[in-house]
Design a protein around this motif. Sequence first.
Motif, PDB file in Angstrom:
ATOM      1  N   LEU A   1     -15.071  66.069  13.556  1.00 32.05           N
ATOM      2  CA  LEU A   1     -15.192  67.513  13.721  1.00 32.05           C
ATOM      3  C   LEU A   1     -15.560  68.218  12.419  1.00 32.05           C
ATOM      4  N   GLU A   2     -15.006  67.762  11.292  1.00 31.97           N
ATOM      5  CA  GLU A   2     -15.251  68.447  10.022  1.00 31.97           C
ATOM      6  C   GLU A   2     -16.633  68.155   9.428  1.00 31.97           C
TER       7      GLU A   2
ATOM      8  N   LYS B   1     -18.507  67.998   1.566  1.00 36.25           N
ATOM      9  CA  LYS B   1     -19.261  69.224   1.347  1.00 36.25           C
ATOM     10  C   LYS B   1     -18.362  70.407   1.025  1.00 36.25           C
ATOM     11  N   ASP B   2     -17.057  70.189   1.124  1.00 40.61           N
ATOM     12  CA  ASP B   2     -16.128  71.280   0.919  1.00 40.61           C
ATOM     13  C   ASP B   2     -14.882  70.750   0.231  1.00 40.61           C
ATOM     14  N   GLN B   3     -14.318  71.520  -0.668  1.00 40.22           N
ATOM     15  CA  GLN B   3     -13.136  71.103  -1.405  1.00 40.22           C
ATOM     16  C   GLN B   3     -11.974  70.763  -0.470  1.00 40.22           C
TER      17      GLN B   3
ATOM     18  N   GLY C   1      -8.108  64.836   2.968  1.00 40.12           N
ATOM     19  CA  GLY C   1      -8.353  63.816   3.992  1.00 40.12           C
ATOM     20  C   GLY C   1      -9.033  62.585   3.424  1.00 40.12           C
ATOM     21  N   TRP C   2      -9.949  62.793   2.492  1.00 38.46           N
ATOM     22  CA  TRP C   2     -10.664  61.700   1.834  1.00 38.46           C
ATOM     23  C   TRP C   2      -9.693  60.826   1.060  1.00 38.46           C
TER      24      TRP C   2
END
Length: 182
Positions: free
Chosen positions: A29-30, A158-160, A165-166
């Motif tokens: 989703l993200e 692409k986003d902080q 999650g990473w």
Amino acid sequence: MGADADPVLLGLHIQSGACLTFEVITRRLEDRGGGLARVNGRARLVEGLAMPREEAEFSLSYYNSNTCWIDLDKVLAVFGLTRDELGNEAKVTNAIRTLAAKMPTYITLKEVKKRWGHGQEDIFPVTQFEKLWVDMTALPEIDSRFVVVPRLRGQQLKDQAQLDGWLRDGSAAYVESLCTWG
């Protein structure tokens, strides 16, 4: 993040005879920015900017990892060039412009901060014109292939907000395992 020169994937690309082989991951989703789709019977990567509706990208099963294997001679042939001609600036420029004319141009409106110091900053609107590499998959003269790879190998951040999650899913540890720290 996480891509390396995997000899198995290189061998797969060479054996396929493709001009370009793109790595894709299972979409979450993200993940923002389009993905693998079938357009007019042809599998290709479609950017989110090219989707008819923003929500259409969420129906795609695979996301572009931004890792691509390239057969340089086949790509040059699409441009009408050979390796020996790369020193001819006029010919290269003409070849790029000719191929670029076959591809869409995306126009993005963005805001850029200019910090002047002492707590003062201004925000300026800017227009960005861009051609995207993945749109090469739409060109009929390019034989493109796609291979599904593990998310650890091909995740884009692409986003902080994606960093947590990473870190939690093991992706950060995987990238660290690829490196030699001195």
